[in-house]
Design an enzyme around this catalytic site. Sequence first.
Site, PDB file in Angstrom:
ATOM      1  NE  ARG A   1      -2.154  27.774   2.359  1.00 26.93           N
ATOM      2  CZ  ARG A   1      -1.004  27.197   2.051  1.00 26.93           C
ATOM      3  NH1 ARG A   1      -0.186  26.800   3.015  1.00 26.93           N
ATOM      4  NH2 ARG A   1      -0.679  26.989   0.798  1.00 26.93           N
TER       5      ARG A   1
ATOM      6  N   GLY B   1       3.250  49.997   7.870  1.00 26.60           N
ATOM      7  CA  GLY B   1       3.829  50.799   8.942  1.00 26.60           C
ATOM      8  C   GLY B   1       2.881  51.881   9.423  1.00 26.60           C
TER       9      GLY B   1
ATOM     10  CG  ASP C   1      11.332  52.132  10.483  1.00 31.32           C
ATOM     11  OD1 ASP C   1      12.384  51.665   9.990  1.00 31.32           O
ATOM     12  OD2 ASP C   1      10.552  52.866   9.849  1.00 31.32           O
TER      13      ASP C   1
ATOM     14  NE  ARG D   1      11.792  48.808   3.294  1.00 33.08           N
ATOM     15  CZ  ARG D   1      11.721  50.111   2.944  1.00 33.08           C
ATOM     16  NH1 ARG D   1      12.196  51.021   3.754  1.00 33.08           N
ATOM     17  NH2 ARG D   1      11.157  50.469   1.838  1.00 33.08           N
TER      18      ARG D   1
HETATM   19  P1  ADP Z   1       4.614  53.130   6.110  1.00 31.10           P
HETATM   20  O1  ADP Z   1       3.255  52.508   6.107  1.00 31.10           O
HETATM   21  O2  ADP Z   1       5.712  52.137   5.913  1.00 31.10           O
HETATM   22  O3  ADP Z   1       4.808  54.038   7.299  1.00 31.10           O
HETATM   23  P2  ADP Z   1       4.185  55.504   4.423  1.00 31.10           P
HETATM   24  O4  ADP Z   1       4.296  56.461   5.538  1.00 31.10           O
HETATM   25  O5  ADP Z   1       4.835  55.852   3.139  1.00 31.10           O
HETATM   26  O6  ADP Z   1       4.748  54.054   4.791  1.00 31.10           O
HETATM   27  O7  ADP Z   1       2.622  55.265   4.161  1.00 31.10           O
HETATM   28  C1  ADP Z   1       2.183  54.352   3.164  1.00 31.10           C
HETATM   29  C2  ADP Z   1       0.939  54.854   2.515  1.00 31.10           C
HETATM   30  O8  ADP Z   1      -0.101  54.997   3.490  1.00 31.10           O
HETATM   31  C3  ADP Z   1       1.061  56.246   1.886  1.00 31.10           C
HETATM   32  O9  ADP Z   1       1.609  56.222   0.588  1.00 31.10           O
HETATM   33  C4  ADP Z   1      -0.393  56.686   1.841  1.00 31.10           C
HETATM   34  O10 ADP Z   1      -1.071  56.111   0.758  1.00 31.10           O
HETATM   35  C5  ADP Z   1      -0.934  56.090   3.159  1.00 31.10           C
HETATM   36  N1  ADP Z   1      -0.859  57.128   4.196  1.00 31.10           N
HETATM   37  C6  ADP Z   1       0.214  57.529   4.920  1.00 31.10           C
HETATM   38  N2  ADP Z   1      -0.088  58.558   5.735  1.00 31.10           N
HETATM   39  C7  ADP Z   1      -1.385  58.834   5.503  1.00 31.10           C
HETATM   40  C8  ADP Z   1      -2.296  59.814   6.018  1.00 31.10           C
HETATM   41  N3  ADP Z   1      -1.915  60.719   6.941  1.00 31.10           N
HETATM   42  N4  ADP Z   1      -3.557  59.816   5.542  1.00 31.10           N
HETATM   43  C9  ADP Z   1      -3.948  58.916   4.619  1.00 31.10           C
HETATM   44  N5  ADP Z   1      -3.145  57.976   4.094  1.00 31.10           N
HETATM   45  C10 ADP Z   1      -1.889  57.929   4.522  1.00 31.10           C
END
Ligand code: ADP
Length: 320
Positions: free
Chosen positions: A25, A102, A128, A253
């Site tokens: 929006r 996250g 978290d 969650r």
């Molecule tokens: P969150 O965002 O909740 O911490 P994840 O750690 O599973 O969850 O990260 C979500 C997505 O972000 C991963 O599946 C991946 O696609 C991307 N991601 C996470 N870490 C990296 C990284 N070091 N380099 C590139 N992409 C990343």
Amino acid sequence: MKRIALLTSGGDCPGMNAAIRSIVRTCLSMNIQAFGVEQGYKGLIEGKLFSMESKNVANIIQRGGTILRSARSEQFKTKQGRDIAVEVLKKNKIDGLIVVGGDGSLTGANILYKDYGVKVVGLPGSIDNDIYGTDMAIGVDTALNTILKCIDTINDTASSHDRTFLIEVMGRNCGYLALMSAIAGGAEAVLIPEIPYDIEGIIKKIKKRYEEGKTRSIIVVAEGVGSAYDFGKVFGMIGGFDTRITVLGHIQRGGCPTIFDRILATRLGTAAVEALVSGSSGVMMGLQKTQVVQVPFEEVFGNKKRIDSKLLEIAEILSR
Ligand code: ADP
């Protein structure tokens, strides 16, 4: 800035929908076309973008989860995957990207900014509360309220049977949810990954409390210290307590976001669009001392969020 894409990624959290609504929006109010990307980076690689209108975000502010859905993408962690994602952004003439997620998702956003020059702004979305640069992430307050409701409920039954309950809460390597819910729920003890724990000391304390006439004990266990089932066995064997375990799991969650999370997500969403329009990039929008601020990614990733030692002290004093 004519076309902004947005995605939700990683672990979902309550308030993501409020952020989506706010971003879409705000874009519309500035004559910017908003594009929703389904299923986070996975959907971006697959080209799952669609133009979003005001009606797409009607009646979602109160809903947990994310209407754009979330996903984890191993492919995006590779250069080959990211090359495709950036190609998709170019092909769709996207001028700016907003990532709600996250630590992992924001790490991915940082790579897009640093290695590819994508104009990107992040929003901290994670129950978290482990993301540096924001006092609260979107979803934390709702998760805490959910946990607290469970602790209060368990408290009732624990008192009736003189039982010791170990309640395992989420938080990955961060003890924030456990510590705050232990204080607010009146727990006898809390185990978090940030500080060493003394099981024998806790058992002694609980025994003393029972001798003084207390009828139940609640111990909050952060998932980052280990399984509540394993700790439960120790408490049962060494302490001789009638021990029960509750692992709260994914209920933490979900659920309808609290007013705090709705307002936080709404403020951060609007600020993210404004930041992109004003030329900012490579930043996360955060909340610091009630104010919305831009935090450079290098600051977010160059620091570790710490547990407030005063809160630890309070937890210790109040559980004596
Ligand atoms: P969150 O965002 O909740 O911490 P994840 O750690 O599973 O969850 O990260 C979500 C997505 O972000 C991963 O599946 C991946 O696609 C991307 N991601 C996470 N870490 C990296 C990284 N070091 N380099 C590139 N992409 C990343």
